[in-house]
Enzyme design. Sequence first.
Site, PDB file in Angstrom:
ATOM      1  CG  HIS A  52      -0.424   0.128   2.524  1.00 17.86           C
ATOM      2  ND1 HIS A  52       0.385  -0.823   3.099  1.00 17.86           N
ATOM      3  CD2 HIS A  52      -0.538   1.124   3.451  1.00 17.86           C
ATOM      4  CE1 HIS A  52       0.727  -0.428   4.317  1.00 17.86           C
ATOM      5  NE2 HIS A  52       0.194   0.746   4.556  1.00 17.86           N
ATOM      6  CG  HIS A  54       0.065   4.483   4.680  1.00 20.80           C
ATOM      7  ND1 HIS A  54      -0.653   3.742   5.574  1.00 20.80           N
ATOM      8  CD2 HIS A  54      -0.779   5.439   4.210  1.00 20.80           C
ATOM      9  CE1 HIS A  54      -1.893   4.231   5.656  1.00 20.80           C
ATOM     10  NE2 HIS A  54      -1.992   5.244   4.836  1.00 20.80           N
ATOM     11  CG  ASP A  56       4.855   3.180   7.415  1.00 24.25           C
ATOM     12  OD1 ASP A  56       3.918   3.655   6.726  1.00 24.25           O
ATOM     13  OD2 ASP A  56       4.683   2.246   8.223  1.00 24.25           O
ATOM     14  CG  HIS A  57       4.160   0.239   4.275  1.00 22.99           C
ATOM     15  ND1 HIS A  57       4.006  -1.076   4.637  1.00 22.99           N
ATOM     16  CD2 HIS A  57       3.767   0.979   5.336  1.00 22.99           C
ATOM     17  CE1 HIS A  57       3.522  -1.124   5.880  1.00 22.99           C
ATOM     18  NE2 HIS A  57       3.362   0.112   6.321  1.00 22.99           N
ATOM     19  CG  HIS A 108      -4.078   0.291   6.755  1.00 18.21           C
ATOM     20  ND1 HIS A 108      -3.992   0.914   7.978  1.00 18.21           N
ATOM     21  CD2 HIS A 108      -2.911   0.574   6.114  1.00 18.21           C
ATOM     22  CE1 HIS A 108      -2.838   1.555   8.062  1.00 18.21           C
ATOM     23  NE2 HIS A 108      -2.157   1.365   6.947  1.00 18.21           N
ATOM     24  CG  ASP A 130       0.597  -1.097   7.809  1.00 22.93           C
ATOM     25  OD1 ASP A 130       1.498  -1.909   8.077  1.00 22.93           O
ATOM     26  OD2 ASP A 130       0.783   0.136   7.740  1.00 22.93           O
ATOM     27  CG  HIS A 168       3.813  -1.548  11.568  1.00 20.50           C
ATOM     28  ND1 HIS A 168       4.595  -0.433  11.771  1.00 20.50           N
ATOM     29  CD2 HIS A 168       3.142  -1.329  10.405  1.00 20.50           C
ATOM     30  CE1 HIS A 168       4.394   0.438  10.787  1.00 20.50           C
ATOM     31  NE2 HIS A 168       3.514  -0.086   9.938  1.00 20.50           N
TER      32      HIS A 168
HETATM   33 ZN   LIG Z   1       2.811   0.827   8.178  1.00 19.69          ZN
HETATM   34 ZN   LIG Z   2      -0.130   1.793   6.444  1.00 24.61          ZN
END
Ligand SMILES: [Zn+2]
Ligand SMILES: [Zn+2]
Length: 255
Positions: A52, A54, A56-57, A108, A130, A168
């Site tokens: 996805h 985001h 942090d990915h 999410h 996530d 995570h």
């Molecule tokens: Zn994440």
């Molecule tokens: Zn995420």
Amino acid sequence: MNLLALPAFTDNYIWMVHDGRSAFVVDPGAAAPVIEALSSRNLTLAGILVTHHHADHVGGLAGLRSILNGPVFGPAHEDIPPPYLPLVAGDHAELLGLRFDVLEVPGHTAGHIAYRARDFDGHPLLFCGDTLFSAGCGRLFEGTPAQMHASLSALAALPGDTRVCCAHEYTLSNLRFAHAVEPRNDNVTAYARWCEQQRARGEPTLPSSIAQERRVNPFLRCDEPEVVHAARHHGAASDAPVDVFAALREWKNEF
Ligand SMILES: [Zn+2]
Ligand SMILES: [Zn+2]
């Protein structure tokens, strides 16, 4: 085949699969941990899977392009930094001889996908980003409770021995919530003890398994009487699993 969880930021894992010569990674939020893991093992980077959009990915994509010798796969319905190969449900991604089925798991984010290989050293393997965490699930940033409940139900229906690679390390805090929902679930207590030992040794609590998640994850247990009972005390509109799920998710947000 080897499976590694590379820690990134405070609680992300960038999953790496390698065969001793080539590697691919999943959701590289940062480039540095990947470059470090590749160079210390003398591996080349043969591909990237993205679940996805985001940061942090995907934040490490730009820094990995110059050493990448293979494709980037990602969700068709999200803005992933180009170029990449867009995937929808039913598509396949192949890396290092492993064939991944693409599952659409919105909730999410609106276009979140997961990758499932049917045979990784004798067991199925799941990269779920996530969407599903061990003993928990992602927040609903872009989707509805009904969408997320359907996504999690589809993942819960995978074979019990499926290894679950979440993005995570949230397991211990999720288990505190799971205990609040089901104080009499002995599986939660036993699993929390094991996870505490893992973390004390500096080891991940992951991968989990679908069978384990069915035993301990309240979000996959929305038809268990104790879970329904707890959710009704926290605003669930009915005993219907989707209402139970919605109430649990709201409760967890404030827990
Ligand atoms: Zn994440
Ligand atoms: Zn995420």
